[in-house]
Enzyme design. Structure first.
Site, PDB file in Angstrom:
ATOM      1  N   HIS A  89       0.857  -1.187   0.000  1.00  0.00           N
ATOM      2  CA  HIS A  89       0.000   0.000   0.000  1.00  0.00           C
ATOM      3  C   HIS A  89       0.891   1.234   0.000  1.00  0.00           C
ATOM      4  O   HIS A  89       2.119   1.137   0.129  1.00  0.00           O
ATOM      5  CB  HIS A  89      -0.945  -0.004   1.210  1.00  0.00           C
ATOM      6  CG  HIS A  89      -0.263   0.070   2.533  1.00  0.00           C
ATOM      7  ND1 HIS A  89       0.500  -0.958   3.051  1.00  0.00           N
ATOM      8  CD2 HIS A  89      -0.217   1.052   3.478  1.00  0.00           C
ATOM      9  CE1 HIS A  89       0.972  -0.626   4.232  1.00  0.00           C
ATOM     10  NE2 HIS A  89       0.563   0.605   4.509  1.00  0.00           N
ATOM     11  N   ASP A 120       5.743   4.810   4.959  1.00  0.00           N
ATOM     12  CA  ASP A 120       6.741   3.906   5.540  1.00  0.00           C
ATOM     13  C   ASP A 120       6.937   2.628   4.737  1.00  0.00           C
ATOM     14  O   ASP A 120       7.812   1.823   5.056  1.00  0.00           O
ATOM     15  CB  ASP A 120       6.383   3.570   6.995  1.00  0.00           C
ATOM     16  CG  ASP A 120       5.006   2.929   7.142  1.00  0.00           C
ATOM     17  OD1 ASP A 120       4.063   3.388   6.478  1.00  0.00           O
ATOM     18  OD2 ASP A 120       4.874   1.975   7.933  1.00  0.00           O
ATOM     19  N   HIS A 126      -6.930  -2.689   5.657  1.00  0.00           N
ATOM     20  CA  HIS A 126      -6.162  -1.590   6.222  1.00  0.00           C
ATOM     21  C   HIS A 126      -6.932  -0.289   5.974  1.00  0.00           C
ATOM     22  O   HIS A 126      -8.011  -0.297   5.394  1.00  0.00           O
ATOM     23  CB  HIS A 126      -4.760  -1.563   5.610  1.00  0.00           C
ATOM     24  CG  HIS A 126      -3.787  -0.705   6.359  1.00  0.00           C
ATOM     25  ND1 HIS A 126      -3.721  -0.685   7.734  1.00  0.00           N
ATOM     26  CD2 HIS A 126      -2.832   0.162   5.924  1.00  0.00           C
ATOM     27  CE1 HIS A 126      -2.777   0.163   8.111  1.00  0.00           C
ATOM     28  NE2 HIS A 126      -2.233   0.688   7.028  1.00  0.00           N
ATOM     29  N   ASP A 156       0.349  -4.371   6.093  1.00  0.00           N
ATOM     30  CA  ASP A 156      -0.419  -3.848   7.226  1.00  0.00           C
ATOM     31  C   ASP A 156      -1.874  -4.282   7.100  1.00  0.00           C
ATOM     32  O   ASP A 156      -2.526  -4.005   6.078  1.00  0.00           O
ATOM     33  CB  ASP A 156      -0.361  -2.318   7.255  1.00  0.00           C
ATOM     34  CG  ASP A 156       1.046  -1.797   7.512  1.00  0.00           C
ATOM     35  OD1 ASP A 156       1.977  -2.614   7.604  1.00  0.00           O
ATOM     36  OD2 ASP A 156       1.200  -0.573   7.608  1.00  0.00           O
TER      37      ASP A 156
END
Length: 306
Positions: free
Chosen positions: A61, A65, A138, A208
């Site tokens: 995604h 980060d 997410h 994530d």
């Protein structure tokens, strides 16, 4: 060889102990990068993974980060003379992201970037393995990935082949490939001397996510599950609100999926230098679990199921 090197294991922010998310998989000399947080290229240098054989980057995604390391990495590869195209896979917006990458800095890349938009269920087929895009849960559009090797031929019974009159050499190879051979007017079939097909290896990388059905199904009998484990169970509500997983939740999913090994990653900065709480909570549920550390390497061996 099927080796996973953890280049970045931190969640959201870099810390002195952990870089942001990135893992690299070396499969028989081909390198595939999954996410690329800031500082990834330096981690690749420290781990001595190399860059020349990097064929693809798979983005889960577009949170910073997970992608901020890509601009520097591609500039470095170009500076080192790369001319082969680089494939970048990811969810919706990957084409725009690739366009931005190509225009960053007063420097023209010496190679093309091929952006490939993936949706849950899409399969990237390679010669003897596939990368499957998985639906994850997410706060923005996101994907997980499963590297799934093709089935392997069964074990070859050399002694039985000789007893059936087959001489060692090219006929052995034909039989092992599934072909029948003829010896002294007699047909020897592959199944006479070759056992049942054996499974290839499977690695699942969640990125994530909250625990979800698609990851559970994809992880069935996986050799290695690399799962979001941002928080401990006392932060359960924050995990739900931020759409991450706790180590306890990751362990429950690993147990239900009957995976061989679980690795916890995307570790919140609050546990960066001491993830003991995460590990202890997970071990109460699933024994074969470790917390990833930066520059940790794991080799994934074959396992027979027949």
């Amino acid at each position: 060889m099927l080796r996973v090197t953890f280049l970045g294991t931190g969640g959201s922010l870099p810390t002195p102990e952990r870089n942001p998310s990135a893992i690299i998989i070396n499969r028989e000399g081909e390198l595939m990068l999954f996410d690329c947080g800031e500082g990834t290229q330096q981690q690749m240098m420290r781990a001595k993974t190399g860059m020349k054989a990097l064929s693809s980057i798979f983005i889960t995604h577009f949170h910073a980060d997970h992608i901020l390391g890509i601009p520097g990495l591609i500039q470095t590869m170009s500076f080192h003379g790369r001319t082969e195209p680089l494939k970048i896979y990811g969810p919706h917006w990957v084409h725009e992201f690739a366009r931005i990458l190509s225009s960053l800095g007063y420097y023209k890349l010496k190679f093309e970037i091929d952006a490939i938009d993936l949706s849950p269920g899409d399969v990237v087929k390679r010669d003897d393995y596939s990368i499957v895009a998985l639906k994850t849960e997410h706060s923005i559009p996101s994907l997980g990935y499963a590297l799934v090797e093709n089935m392997r031929p069964g074990r070859f019974d050399r002694q039985k082949a000789i007893e059936l009159g087959v001489s060692p050499g090219p006929l052995f190879s034909k039989l092992h490939k599934g072909e029948a051979v003829e010896v002294d007017g007699k047909t020897i079939n592959s199944e006479d001397v070759v056992g049942e097909m054996r499974p290839g290896r499977k690695i699942v990388y969640t990125g994530d996510t909250r625990p979800c059905k698609a990851i559970l199904e994809a992880s069935k009998d996986a050799d290695l599950l690399i799962h979001d484990s941002t928080l401990a169970s006392d932060q359960q509500q924050w995990a739900i609100e931020s759409m991450h997983s706790t180590s306890e939740e990751a362990a429950k999913l690993a147990k239900e999926a009957d995976v061989l090994k679980l690795v916890l990653t995307h570790i919140s900065s609050r546990y960066s230098d001491n993830p003991t709480q995460l590990l202890e909570e997970a071990k109460k549920i699933f024994d074969n679990v470790i917390v990833a550390n930066d520059l940790m390497e794991l080799d994934v061996p074959f396992r027979d199921k027949n």
